[in-house]
Design a protein around this motif. Structure first.
Motif, PDB file in Angstrom:
ATOM      1  N   UNK A 132      30.136  -0.541  -1.444  1.00 26.51           N
ATOM      2  CA  UNK A 132      30.616   0.040  -0.185  1.00 26.51           C
ATOM      3  C   UNK A 132      29.933   1.357   0.178  1.00 26.51           C
ATOM      4  N   UNK A 133      29.503   2.132  -0.844  1.00 27.53           N
ATOM      5  CA  UNK A 133      28.769   3.362  -0.548  1.00 27.53           C
ATOM      6  C   UNK A 133      27.439   3.040   0.141  1.00 27.53           C
ATOM      7  N   UNK A 179      32.369  -7.548   5.705  1.00 25.12           N
ATOM      8  CA  UNK A 179      32.441  -6.929   7.033  1.00 25.12           C
ATOM      9  C   UNK A 179      31.712  -5.588   7.028  1.00 25.12           C
ATOM     10  N   UNK A 180      31.895  -4.825   5.952  1.00 27.87           N
ATOM     11  CA  UNK A 180      31.239  -3.518   5.857  1.00 27.87           C
ATOM     12  C   UNK A 180      29.719  -3.663   5.800  1.00 27.87           C
ATOM     13  N   UNK A 181      29.228  -4.686   5.092  1.00 26.10           N
ATOM     14  CA  UNK A 181      27.784  -4.914   5.024  1.00 26.10           C
ATOM     15  C   UNK A 181      27.212  -5.275   6.393  1.00 26.10           C
ATOM     16  N   UNK A 182      27.925  -6.139   7.118  1.00 29.19           N
ATOM     17  CA  UNK A 182      27.479  -6.505   8.468  1.00 29.19           C
ATOM     18  C   UNK A 182      27.500  -5.283   9.379  1.00 29.19           C
ATOM     19  N   UNK A 223      33.940   0.235  14.195  1.00 26.85           N
ATOM     20  CA  UNK A 223      33.485   1.621  14.162  1.00 26.85           C
ATOM     21  C   UNK A 223      32.417   1.805  13.086  1.00 26.85           C
ATOM     22  N   UNK A 224      31.414   2.628  13.326  1.00 24.41           N
ATOM     23  CA  UNK A 224      30.352   2.804  12.328  1.00 24.41           C
ATOM     24  C   UNK A 224      30.864   3.421  11.036  1.00 24.41           C
ATOM     25  N   UNK A 225      30.502   2.776   9.914  1.00 24.34           N
ATOM     26  CA  UNK A 225      30.794   3.253   8.551  1.00 24.34           C
ATOM     27  C   UNK A 225      32.266   3.176   8.191  1.00 24.34           C
ATOM     28  N   UNK A 226      33.147   2.888   9.125  1.00 25.93           N
ATOM     29  CA  UNK A 226      34.577   2.906   8.853  1.00 25.93           C
ATOM     30  C   UNK A 226      35.012   1.860   7.823  1.00 25.93           C
ATOM     31  N   UNK A 227      34.524   0.602   7.885  1.00 22.99           N
ATOM     32  CA  UNK A 227      34.944  -0.369   6.864  1.00 22.99           C
ATOM     33  C   UNK A 227      34.571   0.051   5.450  1.00 22.99           C
ATOM     34  N   UNK A 228      33.341   0.544   5.273  1.00 15.70           N
ATOM     35  CA  UNK A 228      32.922   0.985   3.946  1.00 15.70           C
ATOM     36  C   UNK A 228      33.711   2.178   3.446  1.00 15.70           C
ATOM     37  N   UNK A 229      34.012   3.120   4.349  1.00 19.03           N
ATOM     38  CA  UNK A 229      34.808   4.288   3.961  1.00 19.03           C
ATOM     39  C   UNK A 229      36.212   3.863   3.530  1.00 19.03           C
ATOM     40  N   UNK A 230      36.791   2.888   4.229  1.00 19.24           N
ATOM     41  CA  UNK A 230      38.120   2.396   3.853  1.00 19.24           C
ATOM     42  C   UNK A 230      38.120   1.766   2.474  1.00 19.24           C
ATOM     43  N   UNK A 231      37.075   0.999   2.162  1.00 22.48           N
ATOM     44  CA  UNK A 231      36.982   0.391   0.831  1.00 22.48           C
ATOM     45  C   UNK A 231      36.863   1.465  -0.246  1.00 22.48           C
ATOM     46  N   UNK A 232      36.077   2.502   0.012  1.00 25.62           N
ATOM     47  CA  UNK A 232      35.931   3.585  -0.967  1.00 25.62           C
ATOM     48  C   UNK A 232      37.251   4.308  -1.199  1.00 25.62           C
TER      49      UNK A 232
END
Length: 257
Positions: A141-142, A225-228, A199-208
């Motif tokens: 996710x990072x 979803x975060x990768x896409x 939203x940009x980067x939001x899915x990855x930030x949520x996973x972190x």
């Protein structure tokens, strides 16, 4: 490409060593800003305040914001500095494309900055007494967050190529990034959850936040979803930068003041 990256890494290491005092000052400012906000919130809420895992999530969001802020300003800041020193045109006539040069420089600088980000995180955890989890699964996710951050950075770089000075716009984006990194979009439901995933980067930030603050397992569908999300924003940023590069070359105002 490897030769270019190694050269940029050497350049970044020399600058980092030469301006070490500035880096130490950046660590102090970042940690004191967060701790000041933390003490203010504790004072306003009174002695009965209990943050729970929310403080952990806030720490993750703040450190991510610090990291993304560095990434976002790296390319546009480099463009403006190179234009001021009169060396911008040299970068654009190198054997490598401009996007390769700036991406290699941004990644090389990021590797050097990871130590500073780590120091900020450790100091904040020590000051607040909240220690986060660091599972190996946080790497994926990072990476999605960094993809989105570099996409926005290239988009800002395209503005810097065309308009030369984008300091005020960059300042506005800083507050927007703080919102994106701090708001728990992973807890949104229904239609708002879809908005959060866009939203940009939001899915990855949520996973972190789930991994580091709540010690939850890695959500593979959400990771997809975060990768896409990160890939799309990165591709969009590269496209905007390539368009801006062609435009300034066509009109001959690459290095105009």
């Amino acid at each position: 490409m490897l030769e270019l990256f190694l050269a940029e890494l050497k350049r970044g290491r020399i600058q980092f060593r030469r301006y070490l005092f500035e880096s130490i000052g950046g660590i102090a400012i970042a940690t004191l800003t967060f701790y000041g906000l933390f003490l203010s919130a504790s004072y306003i809420a009174g002695p009965g305040l209990k943050f729970g895992d929310r403080l952990d999530a806030i720490i993750v969001g703040y450190v991510l914001w610090t990291l993304v802020l560095f990434v976002m300003t790296s390319i546009s800041g480099t463009l403006q500095r190179e234009a001021q020193t009169g060396t911008l045109e040299q970068l654009f006539i190198s054997p490598f494309s401009a996007s390769q040069v700036f991406l290699s420089r941004a990644i090389a600088d990021l590797l050097l900055q990871f130590g500073l980000i780590g120091a900020i995180l450790v100091i904040i955890m020590a000051l607040t007494g909240r220690w986060l989890a660091f599972p190996l699964s946080l790497i994926l996710p990072l990476l999605t967050v960094l993809l989105g951050a570099y996409g926005i950075s290239f988009a800002m770089g395209s503005l810097a190529l065309i308009f030369k000075r984008v300091g005020q716009v960059s300042g506005i984006f800083q507050f927007g990034l703080l919102f994106l990194m701090s708001i728990p979009t992973e807890e949104w439901t229904g239609g708002m959850r879809i908005v959060g995933n866009l939203l940009p980067m939001s899915p990855g930030a949520g996973i972190l936040r789930n991994l580091m603050a709540r010690q939850l397992p890695l959500d593979l569908p959400q990771l997809s979803i975060a990768l896409i999300n990160g890939g799309l924003y990165f591709a969009l940023g590269i496209c905007l930068f390539s368009w801006a590069e062609r435009r300034v070359k066509r009109y001959g105002n690459l290095n105009d003041y």
